[in-house]
Enzyme design. Structure first.
Site, PDB file in Angstrom:
ATOM      1  N   SER A 141     -91.557   9.080 -27.237  1.00 22.87           N
ATOM      2  CA  SER A 141     -91.569  10.356 -27.937  1.00 22.87           C
ATOM      3  C   SER A 141     -92.184  11.442 -27.044  1.00 22.87           C
ATOM      4  O   SER A 141     -91.684  11.698 -25.955  1.00 22.87           O
ATOM      5  CB  SER A 141     -92.311  10.216 -29.269  1.00 22.87           C
ATOM      6  OG  SER A 141     -92.054  11.304 -30.122  1.00 22.87           O
ATOM      7  N   GLU A 235     -82.143   8.084 -35.199  1.00 22.31           N
ATOM      8  CA  GLU A 235     -83.220   9.007 -34.827  1.00 22.31           C
ATOM      9  C   GLU A 235     -82.760  10.460 -34.819  1.00 22.31           C
ATOM     10  O   GLU A 235     -81.692  10.777 -34.287  1.00 22.31           O
ATOM     11  CB  GLU A 235     -83.738   8.685 -33.425  1.00 22.31           C
ATOM     12  CG  GLU A 235     -84.408   7.352 -33.285  1.00 22.31           C
ATOM     13  CD  GLU A 235     -85.287   7.312 -32.049  1.00 22.31           C
ATOM     14  OE1 GLU A 235     -85.998   8.319 -31.805  1.00 22.31           O
ATOM     15  OE2 GLU A 235     -85.284   6.299 -31.350  1.00 22.31           O
ATOM     16  N   HIS A 265     -87.142   5.927 -34.999  1.00 21.20           N
ATOM     17  CA  HIS A 265     -87.941   6.502 -33.925  1.00 21.20           C
ATOM     18  C   HIS A 265     -89.024   5.535 -33.442  1.00 21.20           C
ATOM     19  O   HIS A 265     -89.815   5.022 -34.236  1.00 21.20           O
ATOM     20  CB  HIS A 265     -88.590   7.797 -34.422  1.00 21.20           C
ATOM     21  CG  HIS A 265     -89.293   8.566 -33.357  1.00 21.20           C
ATOM     22  ND1 HIS A 265     -88.632   9.160 -32.307  1.00 21.20           N
ATOM     23  CD2 HIS A 265     -90.606   8.858 -33.178  1.00 21.20           C
ATOM     24  CE1 HIS A 265     -89.502   9.784 -31.531  1.00 21.20           C
ATOM     25  NE2 HIS A 265     -90.705   9.606 -32.028  1.00 21.20           N
TER      26      HIS A 265
END
Length: 297
Positions: A141, A235, A265
């Protein structure tokens, strides 16, 4: 597979999104640390000029090769604790040492604090005697964003590149230009456009979101090391991952893109309860070993 991911979705859906930064950080530590770290992995804290960090090493792993790890959390949450179980598991899978850092968080510490801390960790490893080809960098991320920013900064400083980069569910476009932010909104239980807008505002502190220093999708990526990009099909950041893989390829960087069906995610954080989480770690660990072998023999 479907049952496992559905159970995880239900777990997240049953918890309201917290409002304050302290509550957000506490919740992320809780939901990312649902499962304990591997019993056989030794975790050792270390202080890097005031920057908290943690080594991990599993029995039989090679301490001469190290994975530098940057956690996710939108640059505003996440910690060594939140990702400890996954970091320990991936180090064991790859048969190498890991170093996870607790970089400074926004909004208290906006850009470029996290990048400064990442470079501190890199300098620490080099001072410890690790050659660049014996180091890989991995982030999920925002940690994927930080991985790319670190690599670009190292290249611009004329430093030798690490052996490889490994990006999981990377957030690469802080302008929020990806279409999947909307098309995947109904199936992504963790990430939303509104949520990311708040994180970006805190991190950028009035910096232009199109600046390549904060949105690697727009950066010059030439000369970066071989990169593995892994992302789930469910996602909101799917386009960020696909876009950065395309940009890396266009810059002549060897890149592998994997899109994992139904995965959410940063799904590998919950590898202890997701078969595809364990499979993703195993696939990446094999790729990482191959990259080290190419660089160091």
């Amino acid at each position: 597979m479907a049952r496992e991911i559905d159970e995880l979705r239900q777990l997240f859906a049953g918890q309201p999104r917290p409002a304050s930064w302290a509550e957000r950080r506490q919740r992320m530590d809780e939901i990312c640390a649902l499962d304990p770290p591997p019993d056989d992995v030794v975790f050792s804290p270390v202080d890097l000029e005031g920057l908290p960090a943690e080594w991990s090493l599993a029995p039989g792993s090679d301490p001469a090769r190290v994975l530098l790890y940057f956690h996710g959390g939108g640059y505003c949450s996440g910690s060594i604790r939140s990702h400890r179980a996954m970091v320990g598991a991936l180090g064991r899978q790859a048969g190498i040492r890991t170093l996870a850092i607790g970089y400074r968080l926004a909004p208290e510490h906006p850009y470029p604090a996290a990048l400064e801390d990442a470079l501190t960790a890199w300098r620490f490893l080099r001072a410890q005697g690790y050659a660049a080809p014996s180091i890989a960098i991995r982030g999920d991320s925002a940690g994927g964003n930080l991985t790319l920013a670190t690599l670009v900064a190292l290249r611009e400083a004329g430093e030798e590149m690490p052996a490889a980069a490994w990006l999981v569910s990377p957030w690469t476009d802080l302008t929020m230009g990806g279409a999947t932010l909307d098309s995947k909104a109904a199936v992504d239980p963790l990430i939303s456009r509104e949520y990311l807008d708040g994180l970006a505002h805190a991190f950028l502190a009035r910096r232009d979101a199109r600046d390549p220093a904060v949105s690697p999708l727009f950066a010059d990526l030439a000369g970066l090391p071989p990169t593995l990009v892994q992302v789930g099909s469910s996602e909101a950041l799917l386009d960020d991952a696909v876009g950065i893989a395309r940009a890396l390829g266009a810059a002549e960087v060897p890149v592998v893109l994997e899109v994992w069906p139904q995965m959410i995610h940063a799904w590998m954080v919950w590898a202890a309860r997701l078969a595809d989480g364990r499979a993703g770690l195993a696939r990446a660990a094999g790729w990482l070993r191959a990259q080290f072998a190419l660089r160091t023999g």
